[in-house]
Scaffold this active site. Structure first.
Site, short mmCIF file in Angstrom:
data_model
loop_
_atom_site.label_atom_id
_atom_site.label_comp_id
_atom_site.label_asym_id
_atom_site.label_seq_id
_atom_site.Cartn_x
_atom_site.Cartn_y
_atom_site.Cartn_z
N ARG A 139 -3.51 -10.24 4.84
CA ARG A 139 -3.93 -10.22 3.42
C ARG A 139 -2.77 -9.68 2.59
O ARG A 139 -2.40 -8.52 2.73
CB ARG A 139 -5.17 -9.35 3.27
CG ARG A 139 -5.74 -9.30 1.86
CD ARG A 139 -6.96 -8.36 1.81
NE ARG A 139 -7.56 -8.33 0.49
CZ ARG A 139 -7.13 -7.56 -0.50
NH1 ARG A 139 -6.12 -6.75 -0.33
NH2 ARG A 139 -7.74 -7.60 -1.68
N LYS A 181 0.82 -1.21 0.00
CA LYS A 181 0.00 0.00 0.00
C LYS A 181 0.85 1.26 0.00
O LYS A 181 2.02 1.24 0.36
CB LYS A 181 -1.00 -0.04 1.16
CG LYS A 181 -2.17 -0.94 0.81
CD LYS A 181 -3.29 -0.93 1.79
CE LYS A 181 -4.42 -1.83 1.24
NZ LYS A 181 -5.37 -2.19 2.29
N1 HH2 Z 1 -7.42 -3.78 0.75
C1 HH2 Z 1 -7.75 -3.77 -0.56
C2 HH2 Z 1 -8.82 -4.52 -1.02
N2 HH2 Z 1 -9.56 -5.28 -0.17
N3 HH2 Z 1 -9.97 -6.09 2.01
C3 HH2 Z 1 -9.67 -6.11 3.31
N4 HH2 Z 1 -10.39 -6.85 4.17
N5 HH2 Z 1 -8.64 -5.37 3.83
C4 HH2 Z 1 -7.85 -4.58 3.03
O1 HH2 Z 1 -6.93 -3.91 3.56
C5 HH2 Z 1 -8.16 -4.53 1.63
C6 HH2 Z 1 -9.24 -5.31 1.15
C7 HH2 Z 1 -6.94 -2.96 -1.52
O2 HH2 Z 1 -5.87 -3.69 -2.03
P1 HH2 Z 1 -5.87 -4.52 -3.43
O3 HH2 Z 1 -6.88 -5.60 -3.44
O4 HH2 Z 1 -4.48 -4.98 -3.65
O5 HH2 Z 1 -6.18 -3.45 -4.54
P2 HH2 Z 1 -7.51 -3.01 -5.29
O6 HH2 Z 1 -8.52 -2.61 -4.29
O7 HH2 Z 1 -7.04 -1.85 -6.15
O8 HH2 Z 1 -7.99 -4.17 -6.10
#
Ligand code: HH2
Length: 282
Positions: free
Chosen positions: A258, A223
């Protein structure tokens, strides 16, 4: 300290050691891996790699929540996630679906998902009933605002107290709607309407969130705040920072991590778990 317990559908997830949730974004626009696994074949190769590397859960997402992201219609999200959920569940790992839409959650649960990872914490009024009907696990995450507005000058009087109180309230709402407490995991939502200082404070004071008695999930992986702390601008190069954050979170009491980089995180958390719990026969 006895670890909190987490039941999902007819199984229990072992939280006596770190639980690794591998990220499987089937989106064209996620912040670090957008487009990489957008077709089901590429997504499944990634899923198999993460399982081999030690992932306990695969978190399938069909809508990016990166700051500024635009919403995706439910039908398109279902088209993206359902084939991948079905194939991932056949690998024998737990599968979660990263969605705020009850309709998408239902389609994924029908296809074999065991957990709903709801970054809107029951923003869809039909979500709790959907989770209850399947006996699914539920991740409730804190977000300030929506992905399109959340990074516009977020402010808190006391971020740790406010996030903890919010999550306790959402857990109460889920329980009132029939979702059993031992199916619920809480997540402070790093990066969702938070400055670098807010994110660091939440990891430093994870004890306050853990004191609510539910397992805690932390998603720090790649992040932006890790870039701010280290000067590493390319999200794909934030592996060391991400692993450091996972270890800090684990030692602070988090149960579920995660992550994008499963192999590196699993290796580091073997050490963190040993330090946390000790080894027999010392
Ligand atoms: N962060 C993201 C997405 N989903 N779910 C939970 N429970 N906690 C988190 O911190 C979280 C999440 C964002 O990261 P990412 O999936 O890598 O990216 P994007 O939302 O752009 O798909």
């Amino acid at each position: 300290m006895t670890p909190p317990r987490w039941f999902v559908r007819d199984r229990e997830i072992d939280l006596s050691r770190s639980c690794i949730m591998g990220i499987l974004n089937v989106t064209p626009d996620s912040f670090s891996d957008g487009g990489l696994h957008a077709d089901a074949g590429a997504a499944m190769r990634r899923a198999e790699t993460m399982v081999r590397e030690g992932a306990d859960i695969l978190d399938v997402g069909g809508e990016s929540t990166r700051p500024g992201a635009e919403p995706v219609p439910a039908a398109e999200e279902i088209r993206r996630v359902v084939p991948v959920v079905r194939a991932a569940a056949a690998l024998g790992v737990f599968v979660s679906v990263d969605t705020g839409k009850a309709e998408v959650a239902r389609a994924a649960l029908d296809a074999g998902a065991a957990i709903v990872n709801d970054v809107t914490a029951l923003g869809d009024p039909r979500m709790a009933e959907t989770v209850r009907a399947f006996g699914a696990g539920l991740v409730l995450m804190h977000m300030r605002g929506t992905p399109s507005t959340m990074q516009d000058d977020p402010r808190y009087d006391d971020v740790v107290r406010e996030v903890s109180a919010y999550l306790a309230g959402r857990r109460d709402a889920a329980e009132a709607a029939g979702v059993a407490r031992e199916r619920i995991v809480l997540d402070p939502g790093l990066g969702f309407g938070k400055t670098t200082a807010h994110n660091v404070a939440l990891v430093r004071r994870l004890d306050a969130l853990c004191a609510l008695g539910s397992p805690v999930l932390i998603g720090a992986s790649r992040k932006r705040f890790l870039g701010a702390l280290t000067g590493v601008e390319n999200p794909g190069r934030r592996v060391i920072a991400s692993v450091a954050a996972a270890v800090a979170a684990r030692l602070g009491g988090a149960s579920v991590l995660r992550v994008h980089d499963v192999a590196a995180t699993v290796e580091a958390l073997r050490v963190a778990d040993a330090v946390r719990s000790g080894l027999p026969q010392v």
